[in-house]
Design a protein around this motif. Structure first.
Motif, mmCIF file in Angstrom:
data_model
loop_
_atom_site.group_PDB
_atom_site.id
_atom_site.type_symbol
_atom_site.label_atom_id
_atom_site.label_comp_id
_atom_site.label_asym_id
_atom_site.label_seq_id
_atom_site.Cartn_x
_atom_site.Cartn_y
_atom_site.Cartn_z
ATOM 1 N N THR A 166 0.815 -1.224 0.000
ATOM 2 C CA THR A 166 0.000 0.000 0.000
ATOM 3 C C THR A 166 0.845 1.269 0.000
ATOM 4 N N ARG B 134 2.062 3.343 -2.022
ATOM 5 C CA ARG B 134 1.723 4.504 -2.850
ATOM 6 C C ARG B 134 0.521 5.279 -2.318
ATOM 7 N N TYR B 135 -0.171 4.717 -1.363
ATOM 8 C CA TYR B 135 -1.376 5.345 -0.801
ATOM 9 C C TYR B 135 -1.119 5.584 0.689
ATOM 10 N N GLU B 136 -0.575 6.765 0.997
ATOM 11 C CA GLU B 136 -0.036 6.987 2.337
ATOM 12 C C GLU B 136 -1.084 6.854 3.437
ATOM 13 N N ASN B 137 -2.310 7.280 3.207
ATOM 14 C CA ASN B 137 -3.331 7.140 4.246
ATOM 15 C C ASN B 137 -3.605 5.669 4.547
ATOM 16 N N LEU B 138 -3.679 4.854 3.508
ATOM 17 C CA LEU B 138 -3.916 3.428 3.693
ATOM 18 C C LEU B 138 -2.708 2.766 4.350
ATOM 19 N N ARG B 139 -1.522 3.143 3.876
ATOM 20 C CA ARG B 139 -0.286 2.577 4.438
ATOM 21 C C ARG B 139 -0.182 2.854 5.936
ATOM 22 N N SER C 73 -2.630 3.669 7.932
ATOM 23 C CA SER C 73 -3.720 2.981 8.628
ATOM 24 C C SER C 73 -3.328 1.544 8.957
ATOM 25 N N ARG D 259 5.331 13.479 7.791
ATOM 26 C CA ARG D 259 4.567 14.351 6.892
ATOM 27 C C ARG D 259 4.943 15.806 7.100
ATOM 28 N N THR E 244 7.622 4.833 2.957
ATOM 29 C CA THR E 244 7.208 3.431 2.941
ATOM 30 C C THR E 244 8.314 2.541 3.525
#
Length: 496
Positions: A26, A28-33, A35, A105, A113
């Motif tokens: 995940t 590439r999708y920082e919010n999902l990563r 989470s 952030r 990642t």
């Protein structure tokens, strides 16, 4: 009470390992990563808490993973002392992960990642160390922890970071060679590597051989950062602050002192340690490190490096407690592991918050920060006071036990070391607090853009400081209860 089989130790380690794979998927999708990181941290804390009641009843949860050689299987065992480390690590991984999201952030760090992946594998290795049933299993997880934390140390990839990383690997991998030699020699002497409360080495070799073996273990556990084998730790402060916090409170240095306590209580035993004069050796190493590292801290203007030398000094309180070879001393040593962890991670969290919100790393540049970051500075002040051993933070608890242990163990000179160290602690923490709260910025507009850090950073700072306060008021729930069980195991039933 006794050994009971269970799969939860393996599940606890598997959760962050699974999370590490999902973090890569995940990425590439920082919010999902992120989470995934938080959910895994909550789940791992849940499995640790699920085992806690059984361990508090005096049980040990065991699991054979890979049969290898008699006395040297790859196996897990959750006992009271291991639970102290695991519970501390599980709570702090959750809070450090939340903090890291705001930090990474806030500074728009690269390779996030990779960062969260390495953190997840590192906490799995740390929990593996806590739950190791024997020296062989501990060695495997110990070396995994060394390798996986290297990318974290060199994260910013500057020449200075790469030099720090080489020093980090040089010290820790060479230490690993000594540790492996110690494990092999132990197996040759005894035919086992399994941890036994009260130890199992007595009568297995000559005094000289057992003394040499102990030295091998001491160098092997170089992660404890005792002087003169400490230089890797201040150098590693080039890493992002969540890594510094992780190294000092959650995993790496804690793994080192945890290993030395394990060796003293579950491989040698206090009686054999005394007969071989190993308590005196530990006392000399610890006393030297406590005082000299504090003097080094006094000279540092960089906040993270001052905190690093503070850690070098504070970790040796644990060695000092072991050296006393007394019930109170051993209790103080074990108690100092979680107490120092919660206090020191608060201090590092604040150091990182100041970097993100004010862009400052030198103490001399932090004049008047209280005006703009009152909550953050108050949390630093509280944790600093706690490290000095003043109420109402938890630092006083372990230091009282250590003071009693020095008298109980017949080594009152160590009480002088503790007192001198407390004065030095105040000497390098109180000026920081004074600078932040009392002194005025040299330029009126020096702090015009400064504010409290994001909530993802501020909340963990408040929580770690609050936990340190709660440990002071409720020390037995659960840390001193667990430590009482552990000390009773290695002293033949004598409960502190």
């Amino acid at each position: 009470m006794g050994d009971i089989p269970g799969i939860l130790p393996a599940v606890t380690i598997a959760i962050p390992l699974l999370a590490s794979v999902l973090i890569l998927i995940t990425g590439r999708y920082e919010n999902l990563r992120e989470s995934v990181t938080i959910v895994a941290a909550v789940a791992m804390l849940g499995t640790v808490l699920a085992m806690l009641p059984s361990v508090l009843q005096g049980n040990r949860i065991t699991l054979l993973i890979i049969p290898m050689v008699p006395g040297g299987d790859f196996a897990l065992k959750v006992d009271a002392f291991g639970m102290v480390f695991a519970l501390t690590g599980a709570v702090l991984w959750l809070l450090n992960s939340l903090y890291a999201i705001g930090y990474m952030r806030g500074l728009k760090e690269h390779a996030q990642t990779r960062f969260f992946f390495c953190m997840a594998v590192a906490i799995a290795a740390a929990i593996g160390i806590a739950f190791s049933a024997n020296l062989l299993t501990l060695f495997v997880f110990y070396e995994i922890l060394t390798i996986i934390t290297y990318p974290l140390v060199v994260h910013i990839e500057t020449p200075e970071a790469m030099r720090a990383g080489r020093k980090y690997l040089a010290y820790l991998l060479v230490g690993g060679i000594f540790l492996l030699a110690a494990v092999i020699l132990t197996y040759l002497l005894t035919g086992t590597t399994a941890f036994v409360p009260g130890g199992f080495l007595e009568g297995t070799g000559s005094p000289v051989v057992l003394q040499i073996l102990f030295l091998l273990f001491m160098v092997g556990f170089v992660k404890a950062a005792w002087m003169p084998l400490h230089a890797w730790l201040p150098a590693a402060m080039i890493a992002p602050t969540p890594v510094s916090a992780f190294l000092h409170a959650v995993a790496v240095v804690t793994a080192g002192v945890f290993g030395i306590v394990r060796i003293a209580g579950w491989v040698y035993g206090m009686d054999l340690m005394a007969a071989l004069g190993l308590g005196t050796l530990l006392a000399v190493i610890a006393s030297f490190t406590i005082i000299v590292a504090s003097l080094f801290a006094l000279t540092e203007d960089n906040l993270k490096r001052r905190l690093a030398y503070s850690t070098v000094s504070q970790l040796s309180y644990i060695l000092l407690g072991v050296s006393m070879l007394s019930i109170a001393g051993m209790t103080g040593a074990m108690a100092h592991i979680p107490i120092h962890a919660f206090l020191k991670i608060t201090l590092f969290f604040v150091a990182g918050a100041i970097i993100v919100s004010a862009g400052k790393e030198s103490i001399s540049d932090m004049k008047g920060l209280f005006q703009k970051m009152p909550v953050t500075v108050l949390m630093f002040s509280a944790a600093g006071i706690g490290i000095c051993g003043l109420p109402p933070l938890a630092g006083i608890i372990s230091k009282i036990y250590l003071a009693i242990g020095a008298v109980e163990g017949g080594v009152p000179i160590l009480l002088i070391v503790i007192i001198v160290s407390a004065v030095l602690n105040a000497s390098y923490f109180f000026p920081i607090i004074y600078t932040m709260i009392v002194e005025k910025p040299e330029k009126e507009d020096a702090l015009h853009d400064v504010s409290e850090p994001p909530l993802t950073m501020l909340v963990p700072i408040i929580l770690t400081a609050t936990i340190s306060l709660l440990i002071f008021f409720f020390p037995t729930m659960p840390f001193l209860d667990l430590i009482g069980i552990a000390v009773a195991e290695i002293t033949g039933g004598m409960i502190p």
